[in-house]
Scaffold this motif. Structure first.
Motif, mmCIF file in Angstrom:
data_model
loop_
_atom_site.group_PDB
_atom_site.id
_atom_site.type_symbol
_atom_site.label_atom_id
_atom_site.label_comp_id
_atom_site.label_asym_id
_atom_site.label_seq_id
_atom_site.Cartn_x
_atom_site.Cartn_y
_atom_site.Cartn_z
ATOM 1 N N TYR A 6 0.835 -1.162 0.038
ATOM 2 C CA TYR A 6 0.026 -0.126 0.091
ATOM 3 C C TYR A 6 0.813 1.150 -0.033
ATOM 4 C CZ TYR A 6 -2.937 3.735 1.702
ATOM 5 O OH TYR A 6 -3.488 4.981 1.827
ATOM 6 N N HIS A 14 -7.172 6.809 -4.261
ATOM 7 C CA HIS A 14 -7.188 6.644 -3.029
ATOM 8 C C HIS A 14 -8.339 6.759 -2.134
ATOM 9 C CE1 HIS A 14 -2.609 6.295 -3.860
ATOM 10 N NE2 HIS A 14 -2.396 5.793 -2.864
ATOM 11 N N ASP A 17 -14.098 4.364 -1.967
ATOM 12 C CA ASP A 17 -14.332 3.275 -0.710
ATOM 13 C C ASP A 17 -13.845 1.881 -1.469
ATOM 14 O OD1 ASP A 17 -15.966 0.998 0.195
ATOM 15 O OD2 ASP A 17 -16.861 2.827 1.317
ATOM 16 N N ALA A 18 -13.216 1.003 -0.670
ATOM 17 C CA ALA A 18 -12.751 -0.119 -1.003
ATOM 18 C C ALA A 18 -13.625 -1.171 -1.568
ATOM 19 C CB ALA A 18 -12.050 -0.602 0.261
ATOM 20 N N LYS A 21 -14.199 -0.109 -5.265
ATOM 21 C CA LYS A 21 -12.784 -0.847 -5.894
ATOM 22 C C LYS A 21 -13.016 -2.294 -6.112
ATOM 23 C CE LYS A 21 -9.913 1.782 -3.438
ATOM 24 N NZ LYS A 21 -8.850 2.533 -2.949
ATOM 25 N N THR A 126 -3.507 1.337 -3.528
ATOM 26 C CA THR A 126 -4.418 2.413 -3.267
ATOM 27 C C THR A 126 -5.347 2.093 -2.140
ATOM 28 O OG1 THR A 126 -5.914 2.130 -5.225
ATOM 29 C CG2 THR A 126 -4.077 3.765 -5.531
ATOM 30 N N THR A 127 -5.406 0.951 -1.724
ATOM 31 C CA THR A 127 -6.313 0.441 -0.583
ATOM 32 C C THR A 127 -5.514 -0.156 0.420
ATOM 33 O OG1 THR A 127 -7.783 -0.052 -2.323
ATOM 34 C CG2 THR A 127 -8.415 -0.678 -0.155
ATOM 35 N N GLU A 131 -8.706 -1.855 4.879
ATOM 36 C CA GLU A 131 -9.876 -1.490 3.954
ATOM 37 C C GLU A 131 -10.345 -2.660 3.212
ATOM 38 O OE1 GLU A 131 -8.662 1.969 2.313
ATOM 39 O OE2 GLU A 131 -9.395 3.206 3.831
ATOM 40 N N LEU A 132 -9.153 -3.208 2.515
ATOM 41 C CA LEU A 132 -9.398 -4.366 1.944
ATOM 42 C C LEU A 132 -10.150 -5.614 2.395
ATOM 43 C CD1 LEU A 132 -8.807 -4.966 -1.353
ATOM 44 C CD2 LEU A 132 -6.775 -6.051 -0.458
ATOM 45 N N SER A 135 -13.674 -4.589 3.062
ATOM 46 C CA SER A 135 -14.725 -4.862 1.731
ATOM 47 C C SER A 135 -15.018 -6.244 1.283
ATOM 48 C CB SER A 135 -13.783 -4.032 0.556
ATOM 49 O OG SER A 135 -12.787 -4.836 0.124
#
Length: 263
Positions: A6, A14, A17-18, A21, A126-127, A131-132, A135
């Motif tokens: 990251y 960036h 929201d994850a 993406k 970018t995540t 956050e990943l 999601s």
């Protein structure tokens, strides 16, 4: 190896929201197979380069990190050239014969692979890993009704992705250590090279299991007991720009369908 890392930043990618993406990448995987002619590939290539521009990441950094993926792309191209026997015969030398369809399909498959790798890499760069994970867990949460451990699966996927660059660095260190001890991994016949890989794989597996054990011990020491009852420090918030990403995906799909009918 940059997949799984990251890079902090303030770009438009960036700020997304994850979940947006992740949904885009999951939808992009089947859509990329719509690229089967010059116009669709030119459009996807322009779209991919524009996405890199939006990420505000260094082109040099991306190139240096993805050079090892170039080998797989070239290998895919060579396979199509050697084994695809459709179309017009363009070149023949002994058992080697190259046909027009082999060149066309080789380029198409290689470019598809490039699009997927590049856009997936942009998502991870970018995540944040947290956050990943959130999601993926949000996507799997509806399956909890049939006793699917959404949090645990998301955590495993996130940890696996995060450890890719770590294992790549570890492999590089082991290779240098083995070469310093006289192991030749770069020259000689194929049998000798394969034998030289064994001293590389054994310490790599041992190191991977040791890291997994240390991680499990650290998680238990911090009171990790699974996803039940856990709360989050930061809640994800869906905004208009995230909806715009899904609309861009729909437009991308429609444009590819339209370009398939050209030529």
């Amino acid at each position: 190896m940059i997949i799984g890392q990251y890079i902090p930043g303030h770009s438009w990618l960036h700020s997304l929201d994850a979940r947006a993406k992740t949904l885009f990448i999951l939808g992009f995987i089947p859509v990329v197979f719509l690229a089967d002619n010059v116009w669709t590939n030119l459009f996807l290539l322009a779209f991919t380069l524009f996405a890199v521009k939006l990420s505000q990441l260094s082109w040099r950094y991306l190139w240096n990190g993805l050079r090892m993926i170039l080998f797989l792309i070239v290998f895919t191209l060579i396979l199509q050239l050697l084994f695809n026997r459709d179309g017009t015969l363009l070149f023949e030398l002994g058992p080697i014969a190259i046909y027009s369809e082999g060149i066309r399909m080789g380029l198409i498959v290689s470019l598809r692979f490039f699009y997927l790798v590049m856009l997936t890499t942009l998502v991870t760069l970018t995540t944040t890993p947290m956050e990943l994970t959130d999601s993926i867990e949000a996507g799997l949460r509806p399956f909890e009704r049939i006793r699917v451990p959404a949090h645990e699966i998301a955590l495993m996927l996130s940890i696996s992705l995060r450890f890719l660059p770590t294992l790549a660095d570890e492999t590089d260190r082991i290779m240098k250590a083995q070469q310093a001890r006289g192991v030749d991994l770069m020259s000689g016949p194929w049998k000798s090279r394969l034998k030289g890989v064994i001293p590389l794989l054994i310490p790599l597996f041992i190191s991977a299991f040791k890291r997994a054990e240390d991680l499990a011990t650290a998680m238990e020491a911090r009171g990790y007991r699974g996803g039940e009852g856990r709360t989050r420090l930061r809640e994800m918030e869906w905004q208009m720009r995230d909806t715009a990403v899904l609309l861009i995906f729909v437009a991308l799909t429609l444009i590819l369908f339209g370009l398939r009918g050209i030529g």
